[in-house]
Design a protein around this motif. Structure first.
Motif, PDB file in Angstrom:
ATOM      1  N   TYR A  77      -5.810   7.607   1.130  1.00 33.83           N
ATOM      2  CA  TYR A  77      -6.088   6.258   0.655  1.00 33.83           C
ATOM      3  C   TYR A  77      -7.263   6.289  -0.321  1.00 33.83           C
ATOM      4  N   LYS A  78      -7.269   5.359  -1.256  1.00 32.87           N
ATOM      5  CA  LYS A  78      -8.427   5.189  -2.125  1.00 32.87           C
ATOM      6  C   LYS A  78      -9.533   4.503  -1.323  1.00 32.87           C
ATOM      7  N   GLU A  80     -11.374   1.912  -1.949  1.00 35.70           N
ATOM      8  CA  GLU A  80     -11.259   0.444  -1.848  1.00 35.70           C
ATOM      9  C   GLU A  80     -10.126   0.030  -0.908  1.00 35.70           C
ATOM     10  N   GLN A  81      -9.085   0.870  -0.800  1.00 37.02           N
ATOM     11  CA  GLN A  81      -8.002   0.571   0.131  1.00 37.02           C
ATOM     12  C   GLN A  81      -8.482   0.711   1.577  1.00 37.02           C
ATOM     13  N   LYS A  84     -10.599  -2.337   2.467  1.00 38.92           N
ATOM     14  CA  LYS A  84      -9.747  -3.511   2.667  1.00 38.92           C
ATOM     15  C   LYS A  84      -9.044  -3.451   4.025  1.00 38.92           C
ATOM     16  N   GLU A 331      -0.089  -9.682   6.761  1.00 40.97           N
ATOM     17  CA  GLU A 331      -0.867  -9.459   5.534  1.00 40.97           C
ATOM     18  C   GLU A 331      -0.997  -7.967   5.241  1.00 40.97           C
ATOM     19  N   GLU A 334       2.293  -6.527   3.942  1.00 37.41           N
ATOM     20  CA  GLU A 334       2.490  -6.905   2.536  1.00 37.41           C
ATOM     21  C   GLU A 334       1.558  -6.110   1.622  1.00 37.41           C
ATOM     22  N   TYR A 335       0.331  -5.860   2.080  1.00 32.56           N
ATOM     23  CA  TYR A 335      -0.623  -5.078   1.285  1.00 32.56           C
ATOM     24  C   TYR A 335      -0.134  -3.640   1.121  1.00 32.56           C
ATOM     25  N   ASP A 337       2.889  -2.631   1.175  1.00 33.49           N
ATOM     26  CA  ASP A 337       4.061  -2.647   0.312  1.00 33.49           C
ATOM     27  C   ASP A 337       3.663  -2.814  -1.154  1.00 33.49           C
ATOM     28  N   LYS A 338       2.860  -3.829  -1.431  1.00 31.26           N
ATOM     29  CA  LYS A 338       2.575  -4.192  -2.825  1.00 31.26           C
ATOM     30  C   LYS A 338       1.470  -3.359  -3.465  1.00 31.26           C
ATOM     31  N   GLU A 339       0.451  -3.013  -2.713  1.00 30.86           N
ATOM     32  CA  GLU A 339      -0.713  -2.348  -3.293  1.00 30.86           C
ATOM     33  C   GLU A 339      -0.719  -0.830  -3.069  1.00 30.86           C
ATOM     34  N   ILE A 340      -0.196  -0.406  -1.921  1.00 33.05           N
ATOM     35  CA  ILE A 340      -0.235   1.029  -1.602  1.00 33.05           C
ATOM     36  C   ILE A 340       1.097   1.698  -1.907  1.00 33.05           C
TER      37      ILE A 340
END
Length: 464
Positions: A77-78, A80-81, A84, A331, A334-335, A337-340
């Motif tokens: 993971y980055k 910032e991920q 979060k 949430e 969805e994160y 799915d969309k961001e990672i």
């Protein structure tokens, strides 16, 4: 028999006859339980019908390994991920901190940067803990960063001791104890990861080792945790099954014979035989306070126990969520799915895209009349996921209207009904599909395309 001490068990309020002390059995050849684990056959589940009592602690909790075991099985993971996700784990755990801890690697600068940023949040829970190589330099690093606890690998089956480490049991135990003592000398609390416990000699190695660890805890006045790691997913929860595969037998042994308090025991399960969730719940029921999990079960091979599963197991066992905010689970899905770029399989409980979608025509009819008939609980309330009815040739205008209203989460003033031009046009398209010989339900993507196209034609907008 007469000379063995009797003591009160404060949890059951029963007098118990203390069992004899178990000494290390330093075998010359490894005990690999070939009768249970014949490598060229499917493993065996054996029974001796020895039943141990339920012993659930007053407090139970979840610990997180998303950034450790979970991260071992995917691209890192980055920073910032990680921050979060850590924020969301804090929210999910609620004011009582049911998600008690989260463990991090400390190997690289990027790992440490993520730790520092998460520590800056100042949350009490999840407490940030580490996973390190067992050496003095890394212990000092843990202390320098300001952590109170670290995980240390102490593999406990003869498969690991003899075949991987090339040691005898006595050599392995002496090595482990010297490392744990070194950790305690720096003032850090060790969390001992007993790798491959479900193939280990419980009474010949694990219990004697735990007794020595409890002596060190008494000497240094620093907690020493035991993480029982079902590394290969061999654990079973069947009453009367034999150790080392019996989860309740292992937990009972750690507490009763190893002298390990419940609050210092965690279960870490893998899902190789589809038993990760059940085994983790069993560990709670028989005396472990902690179960170690990762988000969506992401982990080595078949994965770990999913955090979201144990959140709902907790609620079922305790009769309350104790303030956990379960909408965060959606949430996070969805994160991811969309961001990672990680999509949870569609039929995964609680988080899969179709987990509360009814497809069978007769079921859909019942659900439209009363959603309790075919929905596990109020998924809209707990997960922000209103129940959906898949559209097919049996859906009718009402079913299509219901799908649009729920999928797009339309407020009462924007909802469509069966008289809506949008619904009527979509219904005509659906009828044409099935007149052409289609037999399967329509996918979300197909419906979205038709609805989007129709909305443009009608000059209307649906805001999800």
């Amino acid at each position: 028999m007469e000379n063995r001490p009797v003591k009160m068990n404060n949890h059951t309020n029963l007098l118990q006859l203390e069992e004899h002390i178990y000494n290390l059995v330093d075998v010359q050849t490894p005990n690999v339980y070939r009768n249970l684990f014949p490598y060229d056959e499917v493993p065996k589940i054996a029974f001796n019908d020895r039943i141990v009592p339920h012993n659930m602690p007053e407090e139970i909790w979840i610990t997180d390994t998303t950034f450790r075991d979970g991260q071992q099985s995917r691209a890192p993971y980055k920073t910032e991920q990680i921050v979060k996700i850590y924020d969301d784990l804090h929210r999910l755990g609620g004011p009582k901190g049911i998600i008690r801890q989260s463990e991090f690697f400390l190997y690289s600068k990027k790992d440490r940067d993520a730790v520092y940023k998460c520590m800056e949040r100042g949350y009490q829970f999840p407490e940030i803990t580490s996973w390190i190589r067992a050496n003095k330099k890394d212990f000092e690093l843990v202390k320098e960063i300001g952590m109170k606890e670290t995980g240390i690998l102490v593999s406990c089956s003869d498969y690991h001791i003899f075949f991987k480490m090339k040691m005898t049991r006595k050599e392995a135990m002496n090595h482990y104890l010297s490392v744990i003592r070194e950790c305690l000398e720096t003032g850090i609390s060790p969390r001992c990861h007993l790798e491959d416990i479900t193939r280990s000699d419980i009474f010949g190695f694990v219990i004697p080792f735990c007794l020595e660890l409890m002596k060190l805890m008494e000497e240094y006045k620093i907690p020493v945790k035991i993480r029982a790691c079902d590394t290969m997913g061999y654990g079973v929860n069947f009453a009367g099954s034999v150790i080392p595969r019996s989860v309740q037998g292992i937990i009972y042994g750690l507490i009763t014979h190893g002298g390990v308090p419940s609050e210092l025991i965690e279960w870490h399960g893998h899902n190789d035989f589809y038993k990760a969730v059940t085994n983790s719940t069993t560990a709670w029921l028989y005396g472990a306070c902690g179960v170690n999990c990762s988000l969506f079960g992401i982990g080595e091979r078949t994965g770990n126990t999913p955090i979201e599963a144990m959140v709902f197991e907790y609620a079922q066992l305790k009769g309350t969520l104790d303030g956990m905010d379960t909408t965060v689970i959606t949430e996070l899905a969805e994160y991811f799915d969309k961001e990672i770029g990680y999509r949870v399989p569609e039929r995964t409980p609680f988080v899969g895209r179709n987990f509360n979608v009814t497809r069978a025509g007769i079921h859909a009819d019942g659900l439209l009349k009363n959603e309790e008939i075919y929905n596990i609980f109020d998924t809209d309330k707990f997960l922000n996921r209103p129940v959906l009815v898949a559209v097919s040739n049996t859906s009718g205008l009402a079913g299509i209207a219901h799908w649009i209203n729920t999928y797009y989460k339309l407020t009462a003033d924007k909802q469509v009904d069966k008289n809506s031009p949008l619904v009527q046009i979509v219904k005509e398209w659906v009828d044409e599909e099935y007149e052409d010989g289609r037999v399967t339900v329509l996918t979300d993507e197909e419906l979205i395309d038709v609805i989007t196209e129709t909305c443009i034609k009608l000059g209307i907008s649906l805001k999800k």
